[in-house]
Design an enzyme around this catalytic site. Structure first.
Site, PDB file in Angstrom:
ATOM      1  N   SER A  89       0.868  -1.187   0.000  1.00 43.87           N
ATOM      2  CA  SER A  89       0.000   0.000   0.000  1.00 43.87           C
ATOM      3  C   SER A  89       0.897   1.227   0.000  1.00 43.87           C
ATOM      4  O   SER A  89       2.065   1.145   0.431  1.00 43.87           O
ATOM      5  CB  SER A  89      -0.850  -0.010   1.279  1.00 43.87           C
ATOM      6  OG  SER A  89      -1.367   1.278   1.537  1.00 43.87           O
ATOM      7  N   TYR A 121      -2.414  -1.088  10.440  1.00 46.02           N
ATOM      8  CA  TYR A 121      -2.362  -1.275   8.985  1.00 46.02           C
ATOM      9  C   TYR A 121      -1.050  -0.735   8.417  1.00 46.02           C
ATOM     10  O   TYR A 121      -0.365  -1.423   7.645  1.00 46.02           O
ATOM     11  CB  TYR A 121      -3.560  -0.563   8.343  1.00 46.02           C
ATOM     12  CG  TYR A 121      -3.698  -0.773   6.855  1.00 46.02           C
ATOM     13  CD1 TYR A 121      -4.325  -1.906   6.345  1.00 46.02           C
ATOM     14  CD2 TYR A 121      -3.210   0.169   5.946  1.00 46.02           C
ATOM     15  CE1 TYR A 121      -4.464  -2.096   4.967  1.00 46.02           C
ATOM     16  CE2 TYR A 121      -3.344  -0.015   4.578  1.00 46.02           C
ATOM     17  CZ  TYR A 121      -3.973  -1.144   4.096  1.00 46.02           C
ATOM     18  OH  TYR A 121      -4.105  -1.325   2.731  1.00 46.02           O
TER      19      TYR A 121
HETATM   20  P1  NAD Z   1     -11.137  -6.281  -0.252  1.00 42.45           P
HETATM   21  O1  NAD Z   1     -11.700  -6.158   1.118  1.00 42.45           O
HETATM   22  O2  NAD Z   1     -12.081  -6.345  -1.400  1.00 42.45           O
HETATM   23  O3  NAD Z   1     -10.160  -7.511  -0.379  1.00 42.45           O
HETATM   24  C1  NAD Z   1      -9.466  -8.086   0.689  1.00 42.45           C
HETATM   25  C2  NAD Z   1      -9.575  -9.573   0.546  1.00 42.45           C
HETATM   26  O4  NAD Z   1      -8.809 -10.218   1.562  1.00 42.45           O
HETATM   27  C3  NAD Z   1     -11.023 -10.041   0.697  1.00 42.45           C
HETATM   28  O5  NAD Z   1     -11.359 -10.904  -0.363  1.00 42.45           O
HETATM   29  C4  NAD Z   1     -11.008 -10.795   2.011  1.00 42.45           C
HETATM   30  O6  NAD Z   1     -11.923 -11.861   2.061  1.00 42.45           O
HETATM   31  C5  NAD Z   1      -9.574 -11.303   2.047  1.00 42.45           C
HETATM   32  N1  NAD Z   1      -9.142 -11.693   3.384  1.00 42.45           N
HETATM   33  C6  NAD Z   1      -9.304 -10.982   4.536  1.00 42.45           C
HETATM   34  N2  NAD Z   1      -8.816 -11.704   5.572  1.00 42.45           N
HETATM   35  C7  NAD Z   1      -8.351 -12.872   5.056  1.00 42.45           C
HETATM   36  C8  NAD Z   1      -7.738 -14.013   5.620  1.00 42.45           C
HETATM   37  N3  NAD Z   1      -7.493 -14.104   6.937  1.00 42.45           N
HETATM   38  N4  NAD Z   1      -7.400 -15.043   4.791  1.00 42.45           N
HETATM   39  C9  NAD Z   1      -7.641 -14.964   3.458  1.00 42.45           C
HETATM   40  N5  NAD Z   1      -8.214 -13.906   2.873  1.00 42.45           N
HETATM   41  C10 NAD Z   1      -8.563 -12.868   3.668  1.00 42.45           C
HETATM   42  O7  NAD Z   1     -10.163  -5.020  -0.422  1.00 42.45           O
HETATM   43  P2  NAD Z   1      -9.059  -4.701  -1.526  1.00 42.45           P
HETATM   44  O8  NAD Z   1      -8.985  -3.239  -1.588  1.00 42.45           O
HETATM   45  O9  NAD Z   1      -9.285  -5.484  -2.747  1.00 42.45           O
HETATM   46  O10 NAD Z   1      -7.727  -5.207  -0.779  1.00 42.45           O
HETATM   47  C11 NAD Z   1      -6.801  -6.100  -1.365  1.00 42.45           C
HETATM   48  C12 NAD Z   1      -5.396  -5.740  -0.917  1.00 42.45           C
HETATM   49  O11 NAD Z   1      -5.046  -4.452  -1.442  1.00 42.45           O
HETATM   50  C13 NAD Z   1      -5.229  -5.626   0.605  1.00 42.45           C
HETATM   51  O12 NAD Z   1      -3.988  -6.194   0.979  1.00 42.45           O
HETATM   52  C14 NAD Z   1      -5.232  -4.131   0.846  1.00 42.45           C
HETATM   53  O13 NAD Z   1      -4.520  -3.786   1.990  1.00 42.45           O
HETATM   54  C15 NAD Z   1      -4.517  -3.667  -0.418  1.00 42.45           C
HETATM   55  N6  NAD Z   1      -4.752  -2.234  -0.713  1.00 42.45           N
HETATM   56  C16 NAD Z   1      -5.974  -1.776  -1.077  1.00 42.45           C
HETATM   57  C17 NAD Z   1      -6.122  -0.425  -1.351  1.00 42.45           C
HETATM   58  C18 NAD Z   1      -7.432   0.178  -1.776  1.00 42.45           C
HETATM   59  O14 NAD Z   1      -7.498   1.409  -1.900  1.00 42.45           O
HETATM   60  N7  NAD Z   1      -8.466  -0.595  -2.015  1.00 42.45           N
HETATM   61  C19 NAD Z   1      -5.033   0.448  -1.242  1.00 42.45           C
HETATM   62  C20 NAD Z   1      -3.796  -0.066  -0.864  1.00 42.45           C
HETATM   63  C21 NAD Z   1      -3.659  -1.417  -0.605  1.00 42.45           C
END
Ligand code: NAD
Length: 265
Positions: free
Chosen positions: A150, A163
Site C-alpha cells: 500500500s 495497517y
Molecule cells: P477487499 O476487502 O475487497 O479484499 C481483501 C480480501 O482479503 C477479501 O477478499 C477478504 O476476504 C480477504 N481476506 C481478509 N482476511 C483474510 C484471511 N485471513 N485469509 C484470506 N483472505 C482474507 O479489499 P481490496 O482493496 O481489494 O484489498 C486487497 C489488498 O489491497 C489488501 O492487501 C489491501 O490492503 C490492499 N490495498 C488496497 C487499497 C485500496 O485502496 N483498495 C489500497 C492499498 C492497498
C-alpha cells in the site's frame, strides 16, 4: 497469453483487487486458484467468470494467517493443476482505531492477516518453486511472488497504525526475501496501490463529500479501479518483467508525490 501454462494462487481474490487480478490472470492463460476466507459464493462467481472466458480456476478456502490452511491451499493447487508458478499475496484487512484506544486484538488481527499471512504464503510458494525446478534448466524465473502492499508502506497513517505497520513490514519483508531468493531465480516484487475503489475503503468513495476530499490527495484526479492494479500484476508476473526483482510499483495516480506541496506548500 502472457501467463499460459502457469498456475497462480491469488489470496483474497473473491473481491476487490484480488478478484480483478484473478480475472486478468485467467485471460492471460493462467490456471487460477481463487482463495477466499469466508464467502464461497463470491469466490465461485469469480471461478465461473474465468471459466466463461475460456480459462480454468478453482476456489480454495484458507485463512492466510493459519499455517495449516496455507499448506492445504498449496496442496489443493498442486492436486488441481500440477504445480504453482505465481503467488499474489493480496489478502488484507483494516481494523482502525485511535492509537490510544487500539486493542491488542485489533493489532494482532491486522498484523496476522496482512504480514504473517504474506510470510506463510510466500514461504510455501518459494518451497514449491524450488522443489518443482529441481533438475530443470530455464533461463527465466522458476517462480514469481507479488506482495500486495500500500502507499502506507511509506505514508504514515494516524488512526490506522496497525495497517501502516503491517504494510511497512511488507516492504522490508519483500525486499529481504527478494535478496535471498534471487540466486534461486525467484522474483519477488510488491504493488503499492493508492486509493482503489473496493469494499475495503467504501467509506472514502461512497459519499460525494468524501470523494472530493480524496481527490485532493490524488494528482491524477480519479480514484483507481481494481483493473489498474491487475494490469500491473500481469506485468510483474510475466516474463516481460524478468529482470525486475525487489521493486515496489506504486499504482496510485501520483498519491506519493506530496500533492499538498503542488501549490507552493
Ligand atoms: P477487499 O476487502 O475487497 O479484499 C481483501 C480480501 O482479503 C477479501 O477478499 C477478504 O476476504 C480477504 N481476506 C481478509 N482476511 C483474510 C484471511 N485471513 N485469509 C484470506 N483472505 C482474507 O479489499 P481490496 O482493496 O481489494 O484489498 C486487497 C489488498 O489491497 C489488501 O492487501 C489491501 O490492503 C490492499 N490495498 C488496497 C487499497 C485500496 O485502496 N483498495 C489500497 C492499498 C492497498
Amino acid at each position: 497469453m502472457k501467463l499460459a501454462h502457469q498456475t497462480a494462487i491469488i489470496t483474497g481474490s473473491s473481491s476487490g483487487i484480488g478478484r480483478a487480478i484473478a480475472v486478468a490472470f485467467g485471460r492471460e492463460g493462467a490456471n487460477v486458484v481463487v482463495n477466499y476466507n469466508s464467502s464461497r459464493a463470491k469466490a465461485m462467481e469469480v471461478v465461473q467468470q474465468i471459466k466463461a472466458e475460456g480459462g480454468d480456476a478453482i476456489a480454495v478456502k484458507a485463512n492466510v494467517g493459519k499455517e495449516a490452511d496455507v499448506l492445504k491451499m498449496f496442496q489443493k493447487a498442486v492436486e488441481a493443476f500440477g504445480q504453482v508458478d505465481i503467488l499474489v499475496a493480496n489478502s488484507g484487512i483494516q481494523d482502525d482505531a485511535p492509537f490510544l484506544k487500539m486493542t491488542i486484538d485489533q493489532w494482532n488481527n491486522v498484523i496476522t492477516t496482512n504480514l504473517t499471512g504474506q510470510f506463510l504464503c510466500a514461504r510455501e510458494a518459494a518451497k514449491h518453486f524450488v522443489a518443482q525446478a529441481e533438475g530443470t534448466t530455464t533461463p527465466r524465473a522458476i517462480g514469481k511472488i507479488i506482495c500486495m502492499s500500500s502507499v502506507h508502506d511509506m505514508i504514515p497513517w494516524a488512526g490506522h497504525i496497525n495497517y501502516a505497520a503491517s504494510k511497512g513490514g511488507v516492504l522490508m519483508f519483500m525486499k529481504s526475501i527478494a535478496q535471498e531468493l534471487a540466486p534461486l531465480r525467484i522474483r519477488v516484487n510488491a504493488i503499492s496501490p493508492g486509493a482503489i475503489q473496493t469494499p475495503i475503503n467504501k467509506s472514502v468513495w461512497s459519499s460525494e463529500e468524501n470523494r472530493q476530499a480524496l481527490m485532493k490527495l490524488i494528482p491524477y484526479r480519479r480514484i483507481g479501479q481494481p483493473e489498474d492494479v491487475a494490469k500491473a500484476a500481469v506485468w510483474l508476473a510475466s516474463d516481460d518483467s524478468d529482470y525486475v526483482t525487489g521493486e515496489t510499483l506504486y499504482v496510485d495516480g501520483g498519491m506519493m508525490l506530496y500533492p499538498e506541496f503542488s501549490d507552493n506548500g
